[in-house]
Design a protein around this motif. Structure first.
Motif, PDB file in Angstrom:
ATOM      1  N   ALA A 262      -8.054  -4.137  -7.147  1.00  0.00           N
ATOM      2  CA  ALA A 262      -8.453  -4.424  -8.523  1.00  0.00           C
ATOM      3  C   ALA A 262      -7.358  -5.202  -9.242  1.00  0.00           C
ATOM      4  O   ALA A 262      -7.633  -6.130 -10.014  1.00  0.00           O
ATOM      5  CB  ALA A 262      -8.764  -3.123  -9.257  1.00  0.00           C
ATOM      6  N   ALA A 263      -6.101  -4.833  -8.981  1.00  0.00           N
ATOM      7  CA  ALA A 263      -4.980  -5.557  -9.581  1.00  0.00           C
ATOM      8  C   ALA A 263      -4.931  -6.998  -9.084  1.00  0.00           C
ATOM      9  O   ALA A 263      -4.630  -7.923  -9.852  1.00  0.00           O
ATOM     10  CB  ALA A 263      -3.670  -4.839  -9.269  1.00  0.00           C
ATOM     11  N   LYS A 264      -5.216  -7.196  -7.797  1.00  0.00           N
ATOM     12  CA  LYS A 264      -5.235  -8.556  -7.246  1.00  0.00           C
ATOM     13  C   LYS A 264      -6.339  -9.384  -7.893  1.00  0.00           C
ATOM     14  O   LYS A 264      -6.156 -10.578  -8.184  1.00  0.00           O
ATOM     15  CB  LYS A 264      -5.427  -8.513  -5.725  1.00  0.00           C
ATOM     16  CG  LYS A 264      -4.194  -8.062  -4.955  1.00  0.00           C
ATOM     17  CD  LYS A 264      -4.432  -8.154  -3.466  1.00  0.00           C
ATOM     18  CE  LYS A 264      -3.190  -7.735  -2.688  1.00  0.00           C
ATOM     19  NZ  LYS A 264      -2.052  -8.674  -2.912  1.00  0.00           N
TER      20      LYS A 264
ATOM     21  N   THR B 233      -9.981  -1.382   2.021  1.00  0.00           N
ATOM     22  CA  THR B 233      -9.796   0.063   1.859  1.00  0.00           C
ATOM     23  C   THR B 233     -10.028   0.833   3.159  1.00  0.00           C
ATOM     24  O   THR B 233      -9.647   2.000   3.274  1.00  0.00           O
ATOM     25  CB  THR B 233     -10.756   0.611   0.779  1.00  0.00           C
ATOM     26  OG1 THR B 233     -12.110   0.301   1.150  1.00  0.00           O
ATOM     27  CG2 THR B 233     -10.436   0.000  -0.566  1.00  0.00           C
ATOM     28  N   ARG B 234     -10.639   0.177   4.153  1.00  0.00           N
ATOM     29  CA  ARG B 234     -10.947   0.846   5.418  1.00  0.00           C
ATOM     30  C   ARG B 234     -10.233   0.265   6.620  1.00  0.00           C
ATOM     31  O   ARG B 234     -10.279   0.825   7.705  1.00  0.00           O
ATOM     32  CB  ARG B 234     -12.460   0.776   5.670  1.00  0.00           C
ATOM     33  CG  ARG B 234     -13.246   1.691   4.734  1.00  0.00           C
ATOM     34  CD  ARG B 234     -14.689   1.279   4.597  1.00  0.00           C
ATOM     35  NE  ARG B 234     -15.416   2.257   3.775  1.00  0.00           N
ATOM     36  CZ  ARG B 234     -15.370   2.293   2.455  1.00  0.00           C
ATOM     37  NH1 ARG B 234     -14.589   1.434   1.821  1.00  0.00           N
ATOM     38  NH2 ARG B 234     -16.048   3.192   1.777  1.00  0.00           N
TER      39      ARG B 234
ATOM     40  N   HIS C  55      -3.246   3.929  -3.567  1.00  0.00           N
ATOM     41  CA  HIS C  55      -4.671   3.755  -3.861  1.00  0.00           C
ATOM     42  C   HIS C  55      -5.051   2.286  -3.627  1.00  0.00           C
ATOM     43  O   HIS C  55      -4.785   1.425  -4.468  1.00  0.00           O
ATOM     44  CB  HIS C  55      -4.975   4.162  -5.303  1.00  0.00           C
ATOM     45  CG  HIS C  55      -4.615   5.587  -5.609  1.00  0.00           C
ATOM     46  ND1 HIS C  55      -5.386   6.658  -5.197  1.00  0.00           N
ATOM     47  CD2 HIS C  55      -3.557   6.114  -6.272  1.00  0.00           C
ATOM     48  CE1 HIS C  55      -4.830   7.794  -5.605  1.00  0.00           C
ATOM     49  NE2 HIS C  55      -3.715   7.491  -6.256  1.00  0.00           N
ATOM     50  N   ARG C  56      -5.661   2.030  -2.482  1.00  0.00           N
ATOM     51  CA  ARG C  56      -5.951   0.637  -2.120  1.00  0.00           C
ATOM     52  C   ARG C  56      -6.924  -0.024  -3.087  1.00  0.00           C
ATOM     53  O   ARG C  56      -6.817  -1.230  -3.356  1.00  0.00           O
ATOM     54  CB  ARG C  56      -6.511   0.574  -0.694  1.00  0.00           C
ATOM     55  CG  ARG C  56      -5.517   1.002   0.370  1.00  0.00           C
ATOM     56  CD  ARG C  56      -6.055   0.691   1.757  1.00  0.00           C
ATOM     57  NE  ARG C  56      -5.119   1.102   2.791  1.00  0.00           N
ATOM     58  CZ  ARG C  56      -5.269   0.822   4.079  1.00  0.00           C
ATOM     59  NH1 ARG C  56      -6.328   0.142   4.491  1.00  0.00           N
ATOM     60  NH2 ARG C  56      -4.374   1.219   4.958  1.00  0.00           N
ATOM     61  N   THR C  57      -7.877   0.740  -3.580  1.00  0.00           N
ATOM     62  CA  THR C  57      -8.826   0.166  -4.532  1.00  0.00           C
ATOM     63  C   THR C  57      -8.102  -0.329  -5.775  1.00  0.00           C
ATOM     64  O   THR C  57      -8.432  -1.386  -6.330  1.00  0.00           O
ATOM     65  CB  THR C  57      -9.887   1.206  -4.929  1.00  0.00           C
ATOM     66  OG1 THR C  57     -10.555   1.671  -3.748  1.00  0.00           O
ATOM     67  CG2 THR C  57     -10.914   0.599  -5.870  1.00  0.00           C
TER      68      THR C  57
ATOM     69  N   PHE D  93       0.818  -1.215   0.000  1.00  0.00           N
ATOM     70  CA  PHE D  93       0.000   0.000   0.000  1.00  0.00           C
ATOM     71  C   PHE D  93       0.852   1.267   0.000  1.00  0.00           C
ATOM     72  O   PHE D  93       0.397   2.320  -0.435  1.00  0.00           O
ATOM     73  CB  PHE D  93      -0.939   0.003   1.205  1.00  0.00           C
ATOM     74  CG  PHE D  93      -2.077  -0.971   1.087  1.00  0.00           C
ATOM     75  CD1 PHE D  93      -2.628  -1.268  -0.148  1.00  0.00           C
ATOM     76  CD2 PHE D  93      -2.601  -1.592   2.204  1.00  0.00           C
ATOM     77  CE1 PHE D  93      -3.675  -2.154  -0.269  1.00  0.00           C
ATOM     78  CE2 PHE D  93      -3.660  -2.484   2.098  1.00  0.00           C
ATOM     79  CZ  PHE D  93      -4.195  -2.773   0.857  1.00  0.00           C
ATOM     80  N   LEU D  94       2.084   1.178   0.488  1.00  0.00           N
ATOM     81  CA  LEU D  94       2.982   2.335   0.397  1.00  0.00           C
ATOM     82  C   LEU D  94       3.443   2.546  -1.043  1.00  0.00           C
ATOM     83  O   LEU D  94       3.596   3.680  -1.500  1.00  0.00           O
ATOM     84  CB  LEU D  94       4.190   2.146   1.320  1.00  0.00           C
ATOM     85  CG  LEU D  94       3.923   2.270   2.825  1.00  0.00           C
ATOM     86  CD1 LEU D  94       5.159   1.884   3.613  1.00  0.00           C
ATOM     87  CD2 LEU D  94       3.466   3.681   3.179  1.00  0.00           C
TER      88      LEU D  94
END
Length: 268
Positions: free
Chosen positions: A107-109, A263-264, A101-103, A96-97
């Motif tokens: 999505a990539a995963k 994301t939260r 953008h976690r979303t 995430f660093l």
């Protein structure tokens, strides 16, 4: 987005995970399919139950797809490990660093797991067809039958294994402990859900509900008639497009919930 997808694919294919899962998938697909091809016989007509005789096309389809239950368990485990190992080893923080953008990360995963599931599906299909066709041919039975029924089922297996990988991704997020997630989901998918579905299917009031269970939706996608290889009682299933939509809904729901939680959730 492209860089994030490539990164997720590298996490899978530059570790021992990919070949560690590929070996059992190939061995199980070839072994179980060869056993089914050698020991099973096409169903004969049963006028009392309204069951027609099983064609060679139907028999070949059921033979090649007979081991898919073991295949989707393994791809589900891949999905669980793909996210569970990041939380277990705290590499999710650096992920995430690198991509704040976690979303986008999730999505990539999802895309990477679909590709990985399709890759394992391809290995499964090649192994199953190679072993099954050799045995069927030695018995003088048709290896592909007539029409597009068998190739369609083989293509749908690629989708099945990819969607079950996404189900594993969602389960891996909902159950933070990786070992617990593997044990719980294998128990549910392999034991609890099929038993519960069978019990409901035996009741008039539950038959309509059981058709929408994940394992039965999977069977609906791949089955070519209302009975299995060794079934003597007709089984009411969804049409294969409806089965595909049901399985897609399960994978989208679990992956969506997993993405929303990720994301939260505090990962530090």
């Amino acid at each position: 987005m492209g860089a994030a997808i490539r990164s997720e694919l590298r996490k899978i294919f530059t570790t021992r995970l990919w070949w560690g899962m590929a070996i059992p998938i190939v061995l199980l697909a070839a072994g179980v399919t060869a056993l089914l091809a050698a020991t099973s016989e096409p169903e004969k007509a049963n006028p009392d139950l309204g069951v027609p005789a099983m064609s060679e096309t139907q028999f070949a389809t059921n033979t090649y797809t007979g081991a898919v239950g073991l295949g989707y368990l393994l791809t589900m485990c891949v999905g669980i490990v793909a996210i569970g190992s990041e939380y277990r080893h705290q590499t999710i923080t650096s992920t995430f660093l690198a991509v704040p953008h976690r979303t986008r990360v999730m999505a990539a995963k999802v895309v990477a797991l679909l590709v990985t599931g399709a890759f394992y599906g391809l290995l499964f299909v090649v192994a199953a067809v190679a072993a099954g066709a050799a045995v069927l041919s030695s018995r003088g039975l048709s290896t592909f039958g007539e029409g597009f029924a068998v190739p369609r089922a083989l293509l749908l297996m690629l989708l099945v294994l990819g969607l079950w990988a996404l189900i594993g991704l969602g389960a891996g997020i909902l159950i933070p402990n990786q070992v617990a997630a593997l044990m719980i989901m294998v128990g549910i998918a392999w034991i609890l859900e099929p038993i519960l579905g069978g019990v409901l299917a035996s009741q008039d009031w539950g038959e309509g509900v059981s058709k929408f269970f994940p394992s039965r939706a999977t069977q609906a996608m791949l089955s070519q008639q209302s009975t299995g290889i060794n079934d003597s009682v007709p089984v009411d299933r969804l049409p294969w497009p409806a089965g595909a939509l049901v399985l897609l809904a399960y994978s989208a729901l679990l992956a969506g919930i997993g993405t929303w939680l990720t994301t939260r959730r505090d990962v530090s």
